[in-house]
Design a protein around this motif. Structure first.
Motif, PDB file in Angstrom:
ATOM      1  N   PHE A  41      -2.159   3.540  -0.214  1.00 19.25           N
ATOM      2  CA  PHE A  41      -0.853   2.958  -0.535  1.00 19.25           C
ATOM      3  C   PHE A  41      -0.986   1.893  -1.626  1.00 19.25           C
ATOM      4  CE2 PHE A  41       0.537   3.841   4.121  1.00 19.25           C
ATOM      5  CZ  PHE A  41       0.675   5.190   3.808  1.00 19.25           C
ATOM      6  N   ALA A  42      -2.091   1.148  -1.598  1.00 15.97           N
ATOM      7  CA  ALA A  42      -2.294   0.096  -2.604  1.00 15.97           C
ATOM      8  C   ALA A  42      -2.412   0.687  -4.004  1.00 15.97           C
ATOM      9  CB  ALA A  42      -3.533  -0.721  -2.267  1.00 15.97           C
ATOM     10  N   LEU A  43      -3.007   1.864  -4.129  1.00 22.33           N
ATOM     11  CA  LEU A  43      -3.094   2.508  -5.437  1.00 22.33           C
ATOM     12  C   LEU A  43      -1.711   2.803  -6.007  1.00 22.33           C
ATOM     13  CD1 LEU A  43      -5.972   5.170  -5.291  1.00 22.33           C
ATOM     14  CD2 LEU A  43      -5.789   3.206  -6.813  1.00 22.33           C
ATOM     15  N   VAL A  44      -0.836   3.357  -5.174  1.00 22.98           N
ATOM     16  CA  VAL A  44       0.528   3.653  -5.621  1.00 22.98           C
ATOM     17  C   VAL A  44       1.262   2.358  -5.940  1.00 22.98           C
ATOM     18  CG1 VAL A  44       2.631   4.929  -5.105  1.00 22.98           C
ATOM     19  CG2 VAL A  44       0.480   5.623  -4.049  1.00 22.98           C
ATOM     20  N   THR A  45       1.095   1.362  -5.070  1.00 22.40           N
ATOM     21  CA  THR A  45       1.767   0.084  -5.262  1.00 22.40           C
ATOM     22  C   THR A  45       1.290  -0.613  -6.519  1.00 22.40           C
ATOM     23  OG1 THR A  45       1.895  -0.105  -2.843  1.00 22.40           O
ATOM     24  CG2 THR A  45       2.383  -2.074  -4.113  1.00 22.40           C
ATOM     25  N   LEU A  46       0.014  -0.447  -6.852  1.00 21.78           N
ATOM     26  CA  LEU A  46      -0.510  -1.028  -8.081  1.00 21.78           C
ATOM     27  C   LEU A  46       0.231  -0.475  -9.294  1.00 21.78           C
ATOM     28  CD1 LEU A  46      -2.604  -2.806  -9.507  1.00 21.78           C
ATOM     29  CD2 LEU A  46      -4.186  -0.861  -9.435  1.00 21.78           C
ATOM     30  N   GLY A  47       0.532   0.808  -9.263  1.00 23.57           N
ATOM     31  CA  GLY A  47       1.323   1.403 -10.337  1.00 23.57           C
ATOM     32  C   GLY A  47       2.716   0.805 -10.413  1.00 23.57           C
ATOM     33  N   LEU A 222       3.276   6.433 -17.507  1.00 27.96           N
ATOM     34  CA  LEU A 222       2.202   7.403 -17.278  1.00 27.96           C
ATOM     35  C   LEU A 222       1.027   6.778 -16.537  1.00 27.96           C
ATOM     36  CD1 LEU A 222       2.219   9.312 -20.688  1.00 27.96           C
ATOM     37  CD2 LEU A 222       3.088  10.128 -18.495  1.00 27.96           C
ATOM     38  N   LEU A 223       0.728   5.517 -16.827  1.00 25.27           N
ATOM     39  CA  LEU A 223      -0.338   4.841 -16.087  1.00 25.27           C
ATOM     40  C   LEU A 223       0.008   4.741 -14.603  1.00 25.27           C
ATOM     41  CD1 LEU A 223      -1.256   1.954 -18.561  1.00 25.27           C
ATOM     42  CD2 LEU A 223      -2.712   3.888 -17.926  1.00 25.27           C
ATOM     43  N   ALA A 224       1.265   4.376 -14.302  1.00 23.95           N
ATOM     44  CA  ALA A 224       1.696   4.296 -12.902  1.00 23.95           C
ATOM     45  C   ALA A 224       1.636   5.670 -12.242  1.00 23.95           C
ATOM     46  CB  ALA A 224       3.108   3.714 -12.823  1.00 23.95           C
ATOM     47  N   ALA A 225       2.042   6.701 -12.973  1.00 30.74           N
ATOM     48  CA  ALA A 225       1.974   8.066 -12.430  1.00 30.74           C
ATOM     49  C   ALA A 225       0.525   8.485 -12.216  1.00 30.74           C
ATOM     50  CB  ALA A 225       2.683   9.036 -13.375  1.00 30.74           C
ATOM     51  N   GLY A 226      -0.373   8.085 -13.120  1.00 31.52           N
ATOM     52  CA  GLY A 226      -1.787   8.418 -12.959  1.00 31.52           C
ATOM     53  C   GLY A 226      -2.386   7.795 -11.710  1.00 31.52           C
ATOM     54  N   LEU A 227      -2.030   6.543 -11.428  1.00 32.51           N
ATOM     55  CA  LEU A 227      -2.505   5.903 -10.195  1.00 32.51           C
ATOM     56  C   LEU A 227      -1.962   6.632  -8.974  1.00 32.51           C
ATOM     57  CD1 LEU A 227      -2.126   2.167 -11.270  1.00 32.51           C
ATOM     58  CD2 LEU A 227      -4.272   3.338 -10.761  1.00 32.51           C
ATOM     59  N   ALA A 228      -0.699   7.052  -9.042  1.00 30.53           N
ATOM     60  CA  ALA A 228      -0.124   7.825  -7.935  1.00 30.53           C
ATOM     61  C   ALA A 228      -0.844   9.159  -7.765  1.00 30.53           C
ATOM     62  CB  ALA A 228       1.372   8.050  -8.181  1.00 30.53           C
ATOM     63  N   ALA A 229      -1.279   9.766  -8.878  1.00 30.88           N
ATOM     64  CA  ALA A 229      -2.000  11.034  -8.797  1.00 30.88           C
ATOM     65  C   ALA A 229      -3.355  10.860  -8.109  1.00 30.88           C
ATOM     66  CB  ALA A 229      -2.196  11.611 -10.204  1.00 30.88           C
ATOM     67  N   TYR A 255       7.153   1.998  -0.851  1.00 29.15           N
ATOM     68  CA  TYR A 255       6.208   1.528  -1.867  1.00 29.15           C
ATOM     69  C   TYR A 255       6.784   0.345  -2.643  1.00 29.15           C
ATOM     70  CZ  TYR A 255       3.257   5.666  -1.184  1.00 29.15           C
ATOM     71  OH  TYR A 255       2.427   6.620  -0.658  1.00 29.15           O
ATOM     72  N   MET A 256       8.083   0.410  -2.934  1.00 29.11           N
ATOM     73  CA  MET A 256       8.721  -0.712  -3.620  1.00 29.11           C
ATOM     74  C   MET A 256       8.692  -1.965  -2.747  1.00 29.11           C
ATOM     75  SD  MET A 256      10.125  -1.654  -6.446  1.00 29.11           S
ATOM     76  CE  MET A 256      10.579  -0.110  -7.246  1.00 29.11           C
ATOM     77  N   PHE A 257       8.923  -1.786  -1.434  1.00 25.24           N
ATOM     78  CA  PHE A 257       8.822  -2.918  -0.501  1.00 25.24           C
ATOM     79  C   PHE A 257       7.414  -3.533  -0.544  1.00 25.24           C
ATOM     80  CE2 PHE A 257      12.420  -1.400   2.499  1.00 25.24           C
ATOM     81  CZ  PHE A 257      13.338  -2.161   1.792  1.00 25.24           C
ATOM     82  N   MET A 258       6.407  -2.672  -0.581  1.00 28.63           N
ATOM     83  CA  MET A 258       5.035  -3.178  -0.622  1.00 28.63           C
ATOM     84  C   MET A 258       4.815  -4.047  -1.847  1.00 28.63           C
ATOM     85  SD  MET A 258       2.908   0.214   0.568  1.00 28.63           S
ATOM     86  CE  MET A 258       3.278   1.045   2.117  1.00 28.63           C
ATOM     87  N   ALA A 259       5.329  -3.586  -2.997  1.00 29.85           N
ATOM     88  CA  ALA A 259       5.169  -4.369  -4.223  1.00 29.85           C
ATOM     89  C   ALA A 259       5.918  -5.692  -4.134  1.00 29.85           C
ATOM     90  CB  ALA A 259       5.668  -3.558  -5.420  1.00 29.85           C
ATOM     91  N   GLY A 269      -1.216  -8.437  -5.619  1.00 31.68           N
ATOM     92  CA  GLY A 269      -0.104  -8.224  -4.699  1.00 31.68           C
ATOM     93  C   GLY A 269      -0.013  -6.802  -4.192  1.00 31.68           C
ATOM     94  N   ALA A 270      -0.604  -5.847  -4.932  1.00 29.24           N
ATOM     95  CA  ALA A 270      -0.570  -4.452  -4.485  1.00 29.24           C
ATOM     96  C   ALA A 270      -1.318  -4.281  -3.174  1.00 29.24           C
ATOM     97  CB  ALA A 270      -1.169  -3.548  -5.564  1.00 29.24           C
ATOM     98  N   ILE A 271      -2.511  -4.881  -3.070  1.00 27.41           N
ATOM     99  CA  ILE A 271      -3.294  -4.782  -1.831  1.00 27.41           C
ATOM    100  C   ILE A 271      -2.637  -5.592  -0.723  1.00 27.41           C
ATOM    101  CG2 ILE A 271      -5.494  -5.361  -0.755  1.00 27.41           C
ATOM    102  CD1 ILE A 271      -6.871  -4.723  -3.343  1.00 27.41           C
ATOM    103  N   ILE A 272      -2.207  -6.812  -1.061  1.00 25.57           N
ATOM    104  CA  ILE A 272      -1.605  -7.682  -0.042  1.00 25.57           C
ATOM    105  C   ILE A 272      -0.331  -7.063   0.493  1.00 25.57           C
ATOM    106  CG2 ILE A 272      -0.535  -9.941   0.311  1.00 25.57           C
ATOM    107  CD1 ILE A 272      -2.539 -11.040  -1.748  1.00 25.57           C
ATOM    108  N   GLY A 273       0.501  -6.521  -0.393  1.00 21.03           N
ATOM    109  CA  GLY A 273       1.751  -5.910   0.046  1.00 21.03           C
ATOM    110  C   GLY A 273       1.536  -4.661   0.871  1.00 21.03           C
ATOM    111  N   ALA A 274       0.610  -3.797   0.435  1.00 22.08           N
ATOM    112  CA  ALA A 274       0.336  -2.576   1.197  1.00 22.08           C
ATOM    113  C   ALA A 274      -0.206  -2.926   2.572  1.00 22.08           C
ATOM    114  CB  ALA A 274      -0.666  -1.701   0.442  1.00 22.08           C
ATOM    115  N   GLY A 275      -1.134  -3.885   2.639  1.00 17.97           N
ATOM    116  CA  GLY A 275      -1.685  -4.294   3.935  1.00 17.97           C
ATOM    117  C   GLY A 275      -0.631  -4.918   4.826  1.00 17.97           C
TER     118      GLY A 275
END
Length: 610
Positions: A41-47, A222-229, A255-259, A269-275
């Motif tokens: 989830f953190a990978l997607v949230t990072l995007g 595209l970078l955000a989509a790549g992380l989601a991939a 995912y938006m909530f996590m961000a 914040g991507a890791i903190i939000g996902a966790g």
């Protein structure tokens, strides 16, 4: 990067690797599984942090990109009768990753080409529309197993190593997360990263500095989509089962909530939000049935209420709140840097464009007219500016001065008339074209990125003097060029009197200092024509004197200056020529003393200048 900073970075990276290798052996198996989900989830949230929190582009469709990659991976791993042109990818995890990434980026490029041209609330609505469409496509296609999904995904094997257990997957997932975090931090600390930051509230300024904002939006998307991939590939091999539900619009909203909860403007914040979201939902699912009974979906309702409360108490997320509370402690132990880092100061200067010839015609305007419906903002304006000349444009409020500047810099398009820059017509050209040709400007209403440092804000002006892109930034191959760009920014900041504020946030400066910062940013572009919109507004007497000295030096270097200003003492003591506008028309032009004695000018200013 200084040796001390390199040592600290290496030490932090080593500590992170040790934690990733040791943690799965110290934690309970269930906690390892939960943390695997947090990592994906953190990978997607990072995007989303990169796209929404930093780039200002709201997307609710990232879960669908996870689904594209996950389904591509599952299909290649389970289908025995693949078409001949895909058969060579069957059963190969690397092939699945390549196919998932390529397909996701292809779909993202198509959707981004349409969606990113929308603005305001239409952009998030557009992402919702295609997010829903892709979700139902996953559930409708028989080849994807419909809503029952695809089962039987085999265990992942890389380099002869099996990743069947949660513990082994933990290491892989979190290595990918850490590498992605490092790559994102590298990107944001670069020329390309500054361009991404300008998307969030500074697009007019960015275009005027030569940044292609649509291209930058596409790259970020595209970078955000790549992380989601990458997340989708890991998801397929972690769950070994792929169905549409985890890729729905509801998942995109989560995912938006996590961000938002973690801090959309912070990479960590991507890791903190996902966790936070994963563990909060786990806690609610365990506790609420004991309190309220097993019937009903109470955890979803309570989770929604808690998110609202959290957004009220921490509007910028957990990371921002923690950073503000720790900031005084960190600053008390570490003195603020007084200048640019040695690796910046030691960089060679950037090459400069050839200076205009003496008395060369830099700008010529013929019959310029701009209408907005029935309102005529500029009417039949004609004037010229030569190299090494300062032209002041004055006039009462509503005279059309800022509209004139927007047309000269090609932010706006004239209704009639022609503009020539260094002998070539600029009609139909873009603000980026003008920036590349040597025109730089400031704005009536200051346009800075308030949370970025003064040094980084100034470096935006030198964007076109560099050429390194995203991948060079991620791989840290841009350091020589980056040092040159930052050195140019430092040089110009020292020149305008802001050398003591290099590392301060631009938003912390007084309004007058912010205007001076805009001038430094414009000078970083190495212009031959400067358009300065109210540069002396908010400056104290000594600061105005310093600004006048600076403009006099620029004039001596052959730079042409057109400035809009309301301080008559400042204008009359500096300008070579003065043009007076009233109701969109030129009513006088000439030497300062001639204009001061003109009856039409005196009449226009009755009741006080603006």
């Amino acid at each position: 990067m200084s040796p001390i900073l390199r040592f600290r970075t290496a030490l932090l990276a080593l500590a992170a690797i040790v934690v990733v290798l040791v943690a799965p052996h110290l934690l309970a198996p269930y906690q390892v599984v939960v943390l695997n989900n947090v990592g994906i989830f953190a990978l997607v949230t990072l995007g989303i942090v990169l796209l929404t929190g930093i780039g200002g582009l709201t997307s609710f469709g990232q879960a669908a990109f996870v689904g594209i990659s996950a389904y591509a991976t599952a299909c290649l791993a389970t289908m025995a009768d693949l078409p001949p042109w895909l058969a060579w990818l069957g059963g190969s995890p690397w092939g699945a990753l390549a196919a998932g990434l390529a397909l996701t980026l292809l779909v993202a490029a198509i959707l981004g080409g349409v969606t990113l041209r929308l603005s305001g609330h239409y952009l998030p609505l557009g992402t919702i529309a295609w997010g829903i469409s892709l979700y139902y496509l996953f559930g409708t296609l028989d080849i994807l197993g419909g809503f029952a999904g695809i089962t039987g995904v085999p265990p992942l094997r890389l380099f002869g190593i099996g990743f069947e257990s949660s513990e082994s997957l933990f290491v892989l997932i979190w290595v990918v997360v850490l590498v992605s975090l490092l790559a994102t931090l590298n990107l944001l600390d670069s020329r390309a990263g500054r361009a991404i930051r300008t998307l969030n509230g500074g697009q007019i300024m960015a275009e005027s500095m030569g940044i292609d904002t649509f291209r930058t939006k596409m790259v970020t998307f595209l970078l955000a989509a790549g992380l989601a991939a990458f997340a989708g590939w890991l998801y397929a091999y972690t769950q070994r089962f792929v169905a549409p539900t985890p890729f729905s619009l509801q998942a995109g909203i989560e995912y938006m909530f996590m961000a938002l909860i973690g801090g959309a403007g912070f990479v960590w914040g991507a890791i903190i939000g996902a966790g936070a979201v994963v563990y909060l939902k786990e806690l609610l699912q365990d506790v609420l049935p004991l309190l309220l009974g097993k019937g009903g979906n109470y955890e979803t309702m309570v989770f929604g209420l808690l998110v609202i409360v959290l957004m009220q108490k921490m509007p910028l997320g957990i990371t921002d709140t923690a950073a503000r509370r720790l900031k005084p402690l960190l600053h008390a132990r570490r003195p603020a840097p007084s200048g640019a880092a040695p690796w910046i100061t030691a960089a060679p200067p950037l090459p400069r464009r050839p200076r205009p010839a003496p008395a060369e015609s830099i700008l010529e305007v013929r019959g310029l007219t701009r209408r907005f419906g029935g309102l005529v903002a500029n009417h039949d304006l004609s004037f010229s500016v030569q190299a090494g000349q300062i032209l002041a444009v004055i006039g009462p409020n509503g005279a059309g001065k800022s509209t004139l500047f927007n047309q000269l810099s090609c932010v706006d398009t004239p209704t009639a008339g022609q503009i020539f820059f260094r002998g070539r017509t600029v009609n139909g050209r873009s603000a980026r074209d003008m920036a590349a040709a040597g025109l730089a400007r400031t704005f009536q209403h200051v346009k800075l990125l308030p949370t970025m440092s003064v040094l980084e804000n100034a470096a935006i002006g030198a964007h076109l003097r560099g050429g390194k892109g995203v991948f060079s930034s991620i791989l840290r191959l841009d350091r020589r060029e980056e040092a040159q760009l930052l050195k140019e920014a430092e040089t110009q900041l020292v020149r305008v009197g802001l050398g003591a504020h290099l590392h301060a946030e631009a938003g912390s400066l007084a309004l007058g200092q912010q205007r001076v910062l805009e001038i430094a940013r414009a000078l970083c572009a190495d212009p031959c024509l400067l358009l300065l919109d109210e540069p002396a507004a908010g400056l104290r007497l000594k600061e105005k004197e310093n600004l006048a000295d600076l403009l006099s030096k620029l004039r001596a270097e052959g730079i042409a200056v057109v400035l809009v200003e309301h301080d008559m003492d400042f204008v009359m003591g500096l300008a070579d020529r003065v043009m007076v506008m009233d109701f969109g028309e030129k009513i006088a032009e000439g030497l300062p003393e001639q204009v001061q004695a003109n009856p039409l000018v005196l009449e226009a200013y009755l009741g006080g200048a603006e």
